[in-house]
Design a protein around this motif. Structure first.
Motif, mmCIF file in Angstrom:
data_model
loop_
_atom_site.group_PDB
_atom_site.id
_atom_site.type_symbol
_atom_site.label_atom_id
_atom_site.label_comp_id
_atom_site.label_asym_id
_atom_site.label_seq_id
_atom_site.Cartn_x
_atom_site.Cartn_y
_atom_site.Cartn_z
ATOM 1 N N PHE A 134 -52.835 -106.226 32.592
ATOM 2 C CA PHE A 134 -53.459 -107.535 32.710
ATOM 3 C C PHE A 134 -54.752 -107.396 33.494
ATOM 4 O O PHE A 134 -54.805 -106.709 34.505
ATOM 5 N N HIS A 135 -55.749 -108.093 33.027
ATOM 6 C CA HIS A 135 -57.064 -107.898 33.593
ATOM 7 C C HIS A 135 -57.820 -109.210 33.566
ATOM 8 O O HIS A 135 -57.824 -109.900 32.554
ATOM 9 N N ALA A 136 -58.427 -109.569 34.678
ATOM 10 C CA ALA A 136 -59.274 -110.764 34.680
ATOM 11 C C ALA A 136 -60.491 -110.498 35.545
ATOM 12 O O ALA A 136 -60.379 -109.907 36.623
ATOM 13 N N ASP A 137 -61.633 -110.935 35.058
ATOM 14 C CA ASP A 137 -62.892 -110.658 35.746
ATOM 15 C C ASP A 137 -63.487 -111.929 36.339
ATOM 16 O O ASP A 137 -63.224 -113.031 35.873
ATOM 17 N N PHE A 138 -64.311 -111.730 37.336
ATOM 18 C CA PHE A 138 -65.288 -112.746 37.672
ATOM 19 C C PHE A 138 -66.423 -112.569 36.670
ATOM 20 O O PHE A 138 -67.279 -111.699 36.839
ATOM 21 N N ASN A 161 -63.728 -116.849 31.210
ATOM 22 C CA ASN A 161 -62.322 -116.718 30.831
ATOM 23 C C ASN A 161 -61.537 -117.898 31.384
ATOM 24 O O ASN A 161 -62.003 -118.616 32.270
ATOM 25 N N PHE A 162 -60.347 -118.089 30.829
ATOM 26 C CA PHE A 162 -59.557 -119.248 31.215
ATOM 27 C C PHE A 162 -59.173 -119.197 32.691
ATOM 28 O O PHE A 162 -59.066 -120.227 33.343
ATOM 29 N N LEU A 163 -58.943 -117.993 33.200
ATOM 30 C CA LEU A 163 -58.463 -117.901 34.571
ATOM 31 C C LEU A 163 -59.543 -118.325 35.565
ATOM 32 O O LEU A 163 -59.266 -119.046 36.523
ATOM 33 N N LEU A 164 -60.768 -117.882 35.318
ATOM 34 C CA LEU A 164 -61.850 -118.288 36.210
ATOM 35 C C LEU A 164 -62.142 -119.776 36.029
ATOM 36 O O LEU A 164 -62.475 -120.483 36.984
ATOM 37 N N MET A 165 -61.998 -120.245 34.798
ATOM 38 C CA MET A 165 -62.146 -121.670 34.559
ATOM 39 C C MET A 165 -61.113 -122.432 35.379
ATOM 40 O O MET A 165 -61.400 -123.486 35.947
ATOM 41 N N PHE A 166 -59.921 -121.853 35.463
ATOM 42 C CA PHE A 166 -58.851 -122.497 36.232
ATOM 43 C C PHE A 166 -59.192 -122.532 37.723
ATOM 44 O O PHE A 166 -58.781 -123.452 38.428
#
Lengths: 504, 681
Positions: free
Chosen positions: B75-79, B137-142
Motif C-alpha cells: 500500500f502506498h500513498a503520496d503527498f 489521490n483520495f487519501l490526501l483529499m481525505f
C-alpha cells in the motif's frame, strides 16, 4: 563494542539509577532531578538504536547472547528487530514525560515511588529486548510488581482494591504463561526464542496438536488480559482511576500487544490463525463497546479507560487480520496510541492537580481561562480520534483498509468506531472547555500550562504531527520485521495475505 | 514536461500563516495579525492567478509528487498534487473568494476577542481546503476533507462560551464523521479493487475496462456519495449546516456557502469516472439532490433568522449541484458551484453587513426599511438576490438553467422528474429570497419591536451596553461586497449557452476533465497537446435543442417571476397577508417552521437509543454486572484459594507466590494427564 552492549546498557541504566535513588537523601527535589536525568540518559541511549539500525539486515540486531544458567538451559539473550526497536525508543521517550508528570503529583514517599518507577522502566525495556523466554518471563513478571505496589501506595481512594484486582487479573494468566513456557522447554530443550521458533516451524507437526493449541492459548490469555482485549478489561478502569499518571501511562497496550505479535504470531502462527476469527470479533466488539461506554462516562479516568479499550482493539484487529499492511498498521498504532494516550493522561493529571477532581460534570468553560491547556487538549483529542495528518490516522487507516480486504463486514463495523470516537472525544472537550465557566472553574484560580508541563507535552504534540506526516521513517523498520514474519509463516504452511488484494 | 509549478506552496503558505498567528498571534497587535493572514491568502491567490494566465501553455493534467506519506507492504500513498481544468476553477474560487472574505473579516471581526484566533483558524481552513482541491489521490483529499471539517468545527464554535455554538460545532463534526465513514468505506473498496488511491491509477484502470459497469463501482459510488452528503449537507446528513450559522458570518460565507460545503460536489465531479459507470448511483445522487433542493427550500420559506434563510438556501442550492452531477452534467454542477460561490458569499457578507449595522440583530421581523440607511449593502445584496432567483443576465440564471436543461434532456429516467422538482424549487427560491429582500430593506423599520426580545448573542455588538445607530459598514467590508456583486452579475457569462447566442466556455473548458472517462490521463494529455482539444467532442447543443433550451429558460424565468410576485404581494403590498395565511394552514406552517422535526426525529430514533444502550445496557448492566462482577467473583475465588494456600504454608508464603505456584501446579497436572504428553525434565 557499543553495539554489542547497548541493549544491556539501555535496560539496566534505570536499575542502576534505582539503586542510587535508594541511597539518595530525601532532600528537596533531588530524587526527582536525578530520576529525570536517568530517564533522559536512557532515552538518549535508545536513540542509538535507530541511528545504527541496519535496514537491509533480516533477523535480530544488537544481539547479546551469553550462557547464563547451564541447567536449565537459560541464556542471557537480548536483541531487537524493527518492531521492538521503536517500542524501546518509545519507552525511553515516555520516561522523562512520566517523571515530569509526577513532579508535583507525587509528594510523599518519593523515594519509593521513583525507585519503583525506574525498576518498572527496566522491566518494560527488558520485555522488549529479551529473546530468551525465561529471561523474558522474568521481565514480564517484574513489570507487574512495581505497578501493583505503586497502585496500592498511591491510589486515589481505593488503591489497594485496585491493586488486588490488577494483581488477580494479570498474575493468574501469567502463571499459565509460565506453565506453557516450561512445557515448551520440555519439548525443545531451549528457552531461546529464535531456536524455539525454528524448532516449532520444523517439528511442530510432531508435537501433539492439542497440546500446542493449549500452550498457544496460555500465551494468548496472559497477553490479552494485559492489553486488555474485550472482555478481559475488567481491571483497567479501576487501575486507571487509581494509578498515578506515570503508571497509568504504561499499564495497558504495548506490552501485551507486542507479546502477542512476537510470541503468538511468531511461535504459533497456525493456532493464531485458527483463533483469529474470535479475536477479530472481540476486537470489533471492543472498539464499539469501549466507544459506547466512553460516550456516557462522567469520570475522566474511567472515560479514558474505555476509550483505551476501544483504541487498543484497533491494534488487535490489525494483528489478527493476518495481512502485511494490517500488521504494519497495528505496530504503528501501538506507538501512536502510547504517545497520544500518555499525553491525554498527563493532561488529565494536570487538571486533577489543579482542581482535585476527575468528574467531568464539575468542569466547564475553561477555554477562555486556560487557552494553552485547551489547545493541547484539542490537539491530543484530535490525534486520538484519528484526524488525518496527526498520528492516529495512519495506523487506523492501515488497519481498517487492510482488514476490509479480508473481513469487509467486521471492518465496516469497526469503522463505525470513528463516528463514536469523534462523538465522545468532542463531548469531553466540550464539557471541560466550552460553555459557561462552572462553579469550580470560577472559584479556583489556577495557572495555565507551566514550563515543566510544557516540556512534557510539547514534544509529544510535535511528535503526533511528525508521526502523522512522516510515517515511512518508522514503518521502514517495522515493515522489514513484518516481512520477515510473513516469510517465516510461509514455513508453517501458511502465508500472511498480501496487503492489498492483487486482483487482475 | 512543464517546469515545476510548486503547487505545494499553495496550501502550505496559509498553513504557515496559521502557525505564526496560532502560536504567536496572541501577543501581536491586530494589524500584524491581519497582515499575516492576508498575505498568507494573497500569495496563493496570486500564484493561482499566475497559473491561470499561463494555463494554455501547460501540459495537463499536471502532477506533482512531493513526498511519500504512507508506505506499508504494497500500500502506498503520496503527498501528491495535481492540476487540471477542474482544479483551476476550484482554486480560483477558493483563493479568490477566500481572499475577499479575509479582507471583509478584518472589518467584521474588528472588535472581537480572539481576533488572532479567528484568523489563524481561517488560514487553517484555507490550508485544508486547498489540499482537498489539489490532492492527486483520495487519501490526501481525505486529509483536506476531514481538515476542513476541523476548521469548521473550530470556527462554528468560535463563540465557545455559548452552549449553542459549542453544540453546533460538535454536531457539525460528528455528522460529518458519518459522511466520512462512507468516504472511508469507499476508499477501502477502492483499495481492494484497484490497489491504489491515486486518481490517475484508478481512473486509467476504469478507462481500460469498459466492461466494468455497476457492481462494485456502484458500491464505491454510493459510499463516496454518502461522504458527499455529509460535507455538502444533503439529505440525510444536512442537519448540521443550519446550526453551523452559530459561527461568525464571514465563516458562514466562506466555509458554509462558497467553499467547504461544495467539496462533496467537487468530489463527485472528480470521481465522475466511477459514477459514470453506475446509472443507479447517478440516479440516487440526482434524487438526493432534487429532494434536498425542494425540502430545504420549503423550510427556507418561513425562517425568520436572516442567516438561517440563507443556510437553508445553501442546502437547497447544493441540492441543485447534486442534481446536476446525478444527471452526469458535472460541468453544469461545477458552473453552478462557481456562480453560487459568488452570489451566496455575497448574500452572507451582505447579511453580515446588515447584522453589523443593526448591532448584532439577525431577526428579519425587526428589520425593515434599511434600503436608504445602508445603500451599498442594499444594492450589492440586490444583485445577489437577482442572481440566486435566476433572472438573466445575472450569474445564477445561466448556471441554474444549464442544470435544468441538462436534467430535462438527460436519458436518465429520473431526468424529467428532477427537472420539474428543480423548476418548482426555482420558484420557491425566488419567493424566499425576495421575502428576505423585502423584509430587510423595504417597508418601515420594525426596530422598535426589537425591545421585546434580545438579539441572538454572537456578534460583538450585543456585548455593548447600548446599541449604536444604524450605520453603513466600513470600506473594508464594502469593497468585497462590490467585487462579489460585480461577479454575481457577470460571473455567469462564462457559460452562456448556444441557445442564447453564447459559447458555453466553461463547458468546453471542463470537457477534457469531464469527458475523459474513456481515456487515461496520459492519453488525454497526449491527445490534447497534439490535437488542441479536438479529441473531445464538443458538448454543444444541436440546432434542434436550441429552441427547447430557450423554451425551458423562459419557463424557469417565468417561475422565478411568479415567486417574486407572490413575495411582493405578501411582504410589500399586503404585509398582513403572511400572518393570515399562516393562521389558515397552521399545521403546514408549523411543520415548516419546525423544519419537519427532523432534528427531533434523529434525536429520538438515533441519539437517545444509542445513549440509552450505552448507559444502561452496556455500562450499567453488562460492564458493571458481567465484567466487573465476573472479575470480583474471580477475585473472591482466588482470595479464598490464596488464604487456603497461606494456611497450608503456615502463613509464610506471600499470597502472590501461592497463587502462582498453585496455578502452575494445577496446569502442569492438567497438561500432563489431560493430553498424555510426556514431560521430560
Amino acid at each position: 563494542m557499543f553495539n554489542d552492549s547497548i541493549l544491556s546498557l539501555i535496560t539496566f541504566v534505570p536499575t542502576a539509577g534505582a539503586i542510587v535513588v535508594a541511597l539518595l537523601p530525601r532532600r528537596g527535589k533531588l530524587i526527582q532531578w536525578f530520576t529525570l536525568l536517568v530517564s533522559l540518559l536512557t532515552f538518549a541511549l535508545t536513540l542509538h538504536l535507530p541511528a545504527h539500525f541496519n535496514y537491509g539486515q533480516t533477523g535480530f540486531q544488537f544481539e547479546e547472547n551469553h550462557p547464563w544458567i547451564a541447567s536449565p538451559n537459560i541464556h542471557y539473550h537480548l536483541g531487537i528487530d524493527g518492531i521492538s526497536m521503536w517500542l524501546v525508543v518509545l519507552v525511553g521517550f515516555l520516561g522523562p514525560l512520566a517523571v515530569l508528570a509526577s513532579w508535583k503529583a507525587i509528594e510523599t514517599r518519593t523515594k519509593e515511588f521513583y525507585f519503583l518507577f525506574l525498576i518498572q522502566q527496566t522491566a518494560m525495556l527488558g520485555v522488549f529486548v529479551a529473546l530468551d523466554m525465561f529471561l523474558y518471563y522474568g521481565f514480564w513478571e517484574l513489570s507487574l510488581v512495581p505497578m501493583a505496589i505503586l497502585i496500592a501506595m498511591f491510589g486515589r481512594q481505593r488503591g489497594p482494591q485496585a491493586a488486588i484486582k490488577f494483581f488477580i487479573f494479570t498474575f493468574l494468566p501469567s502463571a499459565l504463561l509460565l506453565v506453557a513456557l516450561l512445557w515448551l522447554y520440555a519439548k525443545t530443550g531451549t528457552f531461546d526464542f529464535v531456536l524455539t521458533q525454528q524448532y516449532l516451524a520444523q517439528n511442530g507437526s510432531a508435537l501433539a496438536p492439542q497440546a500446542l493449541w493449549w500452550v498457544s492459548l496460555a500465551f494468548l490469555a496472559a497477553f490479552a488480559v494485559k492489553v486488555p482485549v474485550f472482555p478481559l478489561h475488567g481491571w483497567l478502569s479501576d487501575v486507571f482511576s487509581e494509578a498515578p499518571t506515570a503508571m497509568a501511562m504504561v499499564v495497558a497496550g504495548k506490552l501485551g500487544l507486542y507479546s502477542i505479535i512476537r510470541f503468538n504470531l511468531g511461535l504459533f502462527p497456525e493456532q493464531s490463525r485458527q483463533i483469529a476469527p474470535l479475536m477479530i470479533a472481540l476486537a470489533v466488539i471492543g472498539i464499539l463497546y469501549g466507544a459506547s461506554i466512553a460516550l456516557v462516562q462522567q469520570d475522566l479516568k474511567r472515560f479514558l479507560a474505555f476509550s483505551t479499550v476501544g483504541h487498543l482493539s484497533f491494534c488487535t484487529l490489525g494483528i489478527f487480520c493476518f495481512t502485511v499492511v494490517g500488521l504494519n498498521g497495528a505496530v504503528y498504532q501501538v506507538l501512536n496510541h502510547e504517545l497520544s494516550g500518555a499525553a491525554i493522561l498527563i493532561l488529565f493529571g494536570i487538571l486533577y492537580e489543579r482542581y482535585g477532581t476527575y468528574d467531568m460534570a464539575l468542569y466547564g468553560g475553561m477555554a477562555a481561562k486556560l487557552p494553552r491547556m485547551a489547545t493541547l487538549y484539542v490537539i491530543t483529542a484530535l490525534s486520538l480520534v484519528g484526524l488525518p495528518i496527526l498520528n492516529g490516522f495512519v495506523g487506523e487507516f492501515l488497519i481498517l483498509s487492510s482488514s476490509f480486504g479480508v473481513h469487509p463486514y467486521w471492518a465496516t463495523a469497526a469503522t463505525l468506531g470513528v463516528i463514536l470516537s469523534a462523538a465522545y472525544m468532542l463531548t469531553m472537550i466540550q464539557k471541560l472547555f466550552y460553555g459557561e465557566q462552572s462553579q469550580l472553574v470560577v472559584n479556583k484560580n489556577v495557572p495555565d500550562i507551566v514550563a515543566r508541563e510544557g516540556f512534557a507535552l510539547i514534544p509529544a504534540v510535535i511528535l503526533m504531527l511528525v508521526l502523522g506526516v512522516a510515517s515511512p521513517y518508522w514503518i521502514r523498520a517495522i515493515g522489514g520485521a513484518v516481512d520477515q514474519m510473513a516469510n517465516s509463516f510461509a514455513h508453517a504452511t501458511m502465508t500472511l495475505l498480501p496487503n492489498v488484494a492483487e486482483k487482475r | 514536461m512543464t517546469s515545476s509549478l510548486h503547487l505545494w506552496l499553495i496550501p502550505l503558505v496559509p498553513f504557515a500563516g496559521f502557525l505564526v498567528n496560532g502560536l504567536l498571534g496572541r501577543r501581536f497587535p491586530k494589524a500584524l495579525v491581519t497582515a499575516i493572514a492576508w498575505i498568507a491568502t494573497l500569495i496563493p491567490f496570486l500564484q493561482v492567478l499566475n497559473i491561470a494566465l499561463h494555463f494554455s501553455s501547460l501540459t495537463l493534467p499536471y502532477n506533482e509528487r512531493v513526498a511519500t506519506w504512507i508506505t506499508a507492504g504494497n500500500f502506498h500513498a503520496d503527498f501528491a498534487f495535481a492540476l487540471d481544468q477542474l482544479t483551476l476553477i476550484m482554486l480560483l474560487v477558493v483563493t479568490g473568494v477566500g481572499f475577499l472574505i479575509h479582507l471583509y473579516s478584518a472589518g467584521y471581526m474588528a472588535h472581537e476577542e480572539g481576533y488572532w484566533r479567528f484568523f489563524a483558524y481561517l488560514n487553517l481552513f484555507m490550508f485544508f481546503m486547498l489540499t482537498l482541491v489539489l490532492a492527486e489521490n483520495f487519501l490526501l483529499m481525505f486529509v483536506g476533507w476531514e481538515g476542513v471539517g476541523l476548521a469548521s468545527y473550530l470556527l462554528i464554535g468560535f463563540y465557545f462560551t455559548k452552549d449553542s455554538a459549542a453544540n453546533a460545532g460538535k454536531k457539525a463534526f460528528v455528522v460529518n464523521r458519518i459522511g466520512d465513514f462512507g468516504f472511508l468505506i469507499g476508499m477501502f473498496l477502492l483499495i481492494a479493487h484497484f490497489g491504489t488511491l491515486s486518481f490517475d491509477g484508478i481512473f486509467s484502470q476504469i478507462a481500460q475496462h469498459p466492461e466494468w459497469q455497476g457492481g462494485f463501482l456502484t458500491a464505491i459510488a454510493l459510499f463516496l456519495a454518502l461522504g458527499a452528503t455529509g460535507k455538502s449537507a444533503q439529505i440525510p446528513l444536512y442537519v448540521w449546516l443550519p446550526d453551523a450559522m452559530e459561527g461568525p458570518t464571514p465563516v458562514s460565507a466562506l466555509i458554509h456557502a462558497a467553499t467547504m460545503v461544495t467539496a462533496g460536489v467537487y468530489m463527485i465531479a472528480r470521481a465522475h469516472a466511477i459514477f459514470d459507470r453506475s446509472p443507479f448511483a447517478l440516479s440516487t445522487v440526482a434524487i438526493i439532490g432534487a429532494a434536498t433542493a425542494l425540502f430545504a427550500a420549503t423550510i427556507g420559506l418561513v425562517q425568520t433568522d436572516i442567516k438561517r434563510v440563507l443556510a437553508y438556501s445553501t442546502v437547497s442550492q447544493l441540492g441543485y449541484m447534486f442534481l446536476a452531477c446525478g444527471v452526469a452534467a458535472y460541468s453544469a454542477g461545477i458552473f453552478h458551484l462557481l456562480t453560487h460561490a459568488f452570489f451566496k458569499a455575497l448574500l452572507f457578507l451582505a447579511a453580515g453587513s446588515v447584522i453589523h449595522a443593526l448591532s448584532g440583530e439577525q431577526d428579519m421581523r425587526v428589520m425593515g426599511g434599511l434600503r436608504k440607511k445602508i445603500p451599498v449593502t442594499f444594492w450589492t445584496m440586490t444583485a445577489a438576490v437577482f442572481a440566486i432567483a435566476g433572472f438573466p443576465p445575472f450569474a445564477g440564471f445561466f448556471s441554474k438553467d444549464e442544470i435544468l436543461y441538462q436534467a430535462f434532456i438527460s436519458p436518465n429516467p429520473v431526468g424529467k422528474i428532477v427537472w420539474f422538482v428543480g423548476l418548482l424549487t426555482a420558484g420557491l427560491t425566488s419567493f424566499y429570497m425576495f421575502r428576505l429582500w423585502y423584509l430587510t430593506f423595504f417597508g418601515k423599520s420594525r426596530a422598535d419591536q426589537a425591545a421585546a426580545h434580545t438579539p441572538e448573542p454572537g456578534h460583538h455588538a450585543e456585548k455593548e451596553e447600548h446599541k449604536h445607530p444604524v450605520h453603513e459598514s466600513p470600506w473594508i467590508m464594502l469593497a468585497p461586497l462590490v467585487i462579489l456583486a460585480i461577479l454575481s452579475v457577470i460571473g455567469g457569462w462564462v457559460g452562456v449557452p448556444a441557445a442564447l447566442g453564447g459559447h458555453n466556455e466553461i463547458e468546453h473548458f471542463l470537457s477534457p476533465v469531464m469527458h475523459a472517462q474513456h481515456l487515461s490521463f496520459e492519453q488525454v494529455s497526449v491527445a490534447m497537446s497534439t490535437q488542441q482539444q479536438a479529441v473531445v467532442p464538443a458538448a454543444e447543443a444541436p440546432e434542434g435543442n436550441k429552441s427547447l433550451e430557450l423554451l425551458l429558460a423562459v419557463v424557469s424565468v417565468a417561475t422565478a417571476l411568479i415567486g417574486w410576485f407572490i413575495a411582493h404581494l405578501m411582504y410589500f403590498a399586503k404585509p398582513e397577508l403572511p400572518a393570515q395565511i399562516a393562521a389558515k394552514v397552521r399545521g403546514l406552517y408549523s411543520l415548516l417552521l419546525n423544519k419537519y422535526w427532523i432534528d427531533e426525529l434523529y434525536g429520538a430514533v438515533i441519539i437517545t437509543p444509542v445513549l440509552f444502550l450505552s448507559r444502561y445496557v452496556l455500562k450499567g448492566l453488562f460492564d458493571t454486572g458481567v465484567i466487573t462482577g465476573g472479575g470480583l467473583a474471580l477475585g473472591y475465588a482466588t482470595q479464598g484459594i490464596g488464604s487456603l494456600v497461606q494456611r497450608v504454608q503456615s502463613g509464610n508464603i506471600r499470597s502472590y507466590a501461592g497463587w502462582l505456584a498453585l496455578g502452575a501446579a494445577a496446569l502442569l497436572l492438567l497438561t500432563y494427564f489431560g493430553f498424555g504428553t510426556h514431560l521430560s525434565f
